[in-house]
Design an enzyme around this catalytic site. Structure first.
Site, PDB file in Angstrom:
ATOM      1  N   LYS A 116      43.502  31.113  -2.496  1.00 12.22           N
ATOM      2  CA  LYS A 116      42.978  29.870  -2.094  1.00 12.22           C
ATOM      3  C   LYS A 116      44.294  28.823  -1.418  1.00 12.22           C
ATOM      4  O   LYS A 116      44.135  28.273  -0.374  1.00 12.22           O
ATOM      5  CB  LYS A 116      42.330  29.033  -3.355  1.00 12.22           C
ATOM      6  CG  LYS A 116      40.947  29.775  -3.571  1.00 12.22           C
ATOM      7  CD  LYS A 116      40.397  28.834  -4.544  1.00 12.22           C
ATOM      8  CE  LYS A 116      39.054  29.681  -4.997  1.00 12.22           C
ATOM      9  NZ  LYS A 116      38.059  30.163  -3.829  1.00 12.22           N
TER      10      LYS A 116
ATOM     11  N   GLU B  55      32.654  31.273  -3.169  1.00 14.03           N
ATOM     12  CA  GLU B  55      32.558  32.746  -3.371  1.00 14.03           C
ATOM     13  C   GLU B  55      31.629  32.782  -4.737  1.00 14.03           C
ATOM     14  O   GLU B  55      32.160  32.599  -5.819  1.00 14.03           O
ATOM     15  CB  GLU B  55      33.599  33.340  -3.478  1.00 14.03           C
ATOM     16  CG  GLU B  55      33.810  34.934  -3.315  1.00 14.03           C
ATOM     17  CD  GLU B  55      33.362  35.516  -4.709  1.00 14.03           C
ATOM     18  OE1 GLU B  55      32.317  35.845  -4.906  1.00 14.03           O
ATOM     19  OE2 GLU B  55      34.314  35.814  -5.567  1.00 14.03           O
TER      20      GLU B  55
ATOM     21  N   CYS C 271      33.555  40.661  -9.031  1.00 16.07           N
ATOM     22  CA  CYS C 271      32.437  39.747  -8.484  1.00 16.07           C
ATOM     23  C   CYS C 271      31.723  40.975  -7.541  1.00 16.07           C
ATOM     24  O   CYS C 271      30.807  41.001  -7.171  1.00 16.07           O
ATOM     25  CB  CYS C 271      32.541  38.682  -7.743  1.00 16.07           C
ATOM     26  SG  CYS C 271      34.099  38.619  -6.539  1.00 16.07           S
TER      27      CYS C 271
ATOM     28  N   GLU D 257      37.192  34.345   2.658  1.00 15.29           N
ATOM     29  CA  GLU D 257      38.708  34.077   2.202  1.00 15.29           C
ATOM     30  C   GLU D 257      39.488  35.101   2.936  1.00 15.29           C
ATOM     31  O   GLU D 257      38.987  36.480   2.971  1.00 15.29           O
ATOM     32  CB  GLU D 257      38.778  34.224   0.955  1.00 15.29           C
ATOM     33  CG  GLU D 257      38.086  32.870  -0.064  1.00 15.29           C
ATOM     34  CD  GLU D 257      38.244  32.685  -1.541  1.00 15.29           C
ATOM     35  OE1 GLU D 257      39.034  31.768  -1.681  1.00 15.29           O
ATOM     36  OE2 GLU D 257      37.817  33.661  -2.209  1.00 15.29           O
TER      37      GLU D 257
END
Length: 490
Positions: A162, A252, A286, A464
């Protein structure tokens, strides 16, 4: 390891006490020991961090592209020099095996930072000729102060994913790590400062998501929020961001991804991929391919290959180089995963292996769950519909390509998907029909810096990594220039 000193906030280049007076504890899930007490940021602390970031961002954005690039590259060098130290702390806080954190978490995070440090000089505008005396040029300018809200499964990697594009584009970032795993984000802040980042350009505010995270999403001084977490929390973040000041968002939000094994696939390869897609990081990824579709005629053979590979899983001392499977990140999360396992049994899925906690050999005090494989599953089962985020694989059978594509897409999620096949034409034909933002053919899981990642449907908004993410941390200004005499109609 002895208990660490109380952890503070990191604002304007140094540690400072929270004004809220509240604290929380972070736990080593391998044994239940308290690692540290951590101060929780309150609303006044968020205000302080925003003011600090606004000051630092002006200095940072005024630097040349090469100056910013050099500072970020220095941070990359420090990260790599301290890889082992950071990996040990990440293992203590997350429970992940050191064999994983030392080779993946910091390594891949540093790669992303290096990638964006190299892209900074490529942030360019354009020139658009309109007629002989008139043209337009564009500038890509930073958004200003942005916020990152991280998840607990990849703490330092997510902080780098990030912050790297945000800082590269000339922004300042306020980062809130998960309250479950807050420690390495604070170390990252130290490293950025040591590398020469101006004070305030990367502030870290540990705290509870429902409080600190909400204050960040509501603050009018923040231009964008990048969030990684669950769908329900993501909806709240998005609603608060819009209601407060129409902030831009990147989301996300997880998935329930399909892995499709075709009848021409090498079943050894398919089993290897399925294992990585379900049990790497103890299933706390994830993008995991937890819905494994196999042709009915291949089911028995595939199950045997999975069972043989489960035998190779090594749980135990997380610092032992041979250990490749750690505890879950927390005891509440362990209990939630166990509830899903009970639900799977109740709804008629057959347990091929696992299905309970792991005990013995020093595991009794940790948040351990055995690698679990369910078979004879159906699409309507809870374990097939909902994200579990643990070491739980569901095996489903199918008869035709058309059927498996339809069933693979029958989910609210759309983060990832993968197929295993020897037929290149089929590979691309099927992948193009799967509703997922990240797809793999005959592999699984790698997300290099150059590859944009993100989801379809409820799995997220935006991307991302990759060039497009750098651009998403900028805003375009268009300037029209008239070189001839301006003609008014009045």
């Amino acid at each position: 390891m002895s208990r660490m000193a109380e952890q503070q906030l990191y604002i304007h280049g140094g540690y400072t006490s929270a004004t809220s007076g509240r604290t929380f504890e972070t736990i080593n899930p391998a044994n239940g020991n308290v690692l540290a007490t951590v101060q929780a940021a309150g609303r006044e602390d968020v205000d302080r961090a925003v003011k600090s970031a606004q000051q630092g961002q002006k200095i940072w954005a005024a630097m040349t592209a090469m100056e910013r690039s050099r500072i970020l590259r220095r941070a990359v060098d420090i990260l790599r020099e301290r890889n082992d130290e950071l990996a040990k702390l990440e293992t203590l806080d997350t429970g992940k095996a050191y064999s994983e954190t030392s080779t993946v978490d910091i390594v891949t995070g540093a790669d992303v930072l290096e990638y964006y440090a190299g892209l900074i000089p490529a942030l360019e505008g354009s020139q658009i000729p309109l007629r002989e005396t008139l043209f337009v040029y564009t500038r890509r300018e930073p958004l200003g102060v942005v916020a990152g809200i991280g998840a607990w499964n990849y703490p330092i990697q997510i902080a780098l994913w990030k912050s790297a594009p945000a800082l590269a584009a000339g922004n300042a970032m306020i980062f809130k790590p998960s309250e479950v795993t807050p420690l390495t984000a604070l170390k990252l802040a130290e490293i950025y400062s040591e590398a020469g980042l101006p004070d305030g350009v990367f502030n870290v505010l540990p705290g509870v998501g429902a409080e600190t995270g909400q204050y960040l999403t509501e603050h009018p001084g923040i231009a964008k929020v990048s969030f990684t977490g669950g769908v329900a929390s993501g909806k709240k973040v998005m609603a608060n961001s819009a209601a407060s000041s129409l902030k831009e968002v990147t989301m996300e939000l997880g998935g329930k991804s399909p892995l499709i094994v075709f009848d021409d696939a090498d079943l050894d390869l398919a089993a290897d991929i399925a294992m990585m897609a379900n049990f790497f990081s103890s299933g706390q990824v994830c993008t995991n391919g937890t819905r494994v579709f196999v042709p009915a005629k291949c089911k028995a053979a595939f199950e045997q290959k999975i069972l043989a590979r489960v035998e190779r899983i090594r749980a135990g001392d997380v610092f032992d180089p041979q250990t490749n499977f750690g505890p879950l990140v927390s005891f509440p999360h362990r209990d939630n995963v166990l509830r899903y396992i009970v639900k799977g049994k109740e709804e008629g899925a057959r347990v091929l292996c696992g299905g309970d906690v792991l005990k013995g050999d020093g595991l009794d005090n940790g948040a351990w769950v055995a690698p679990t494989v369910f078979t004879d599953c159906s699409d309507e089962m809870t374990i097939v519909r909902e994200e579990i985020f643990g070491p739980v694989m569901s095996i489903l059978t199918y008869e035709s390509e058309e059927e498996v594509i339809r069933r693979a897409n029958d989910t609210d999620y759309g983060l990832a998907a993968g197929i295993v096949t020897a037929d290149l034409n089929r590979a691309h034909r099927v992948i193009h029909q799967l509703e997922a933002g990240i797809c793999w053919i005959n592999t699984w899981g790698e997300s290099p810096a150059e590859m944009p990642v993100g989801g379809y449907k409820h799995s997220g908004i935006g991307r991302e990594n990759g060039v497009m993410t750098l651009q998403s941390y900028t805003q375009v200004k268009s300037i029209q220039v008239e070189m001839a005499k301006f003609q008014s109609i009045f």
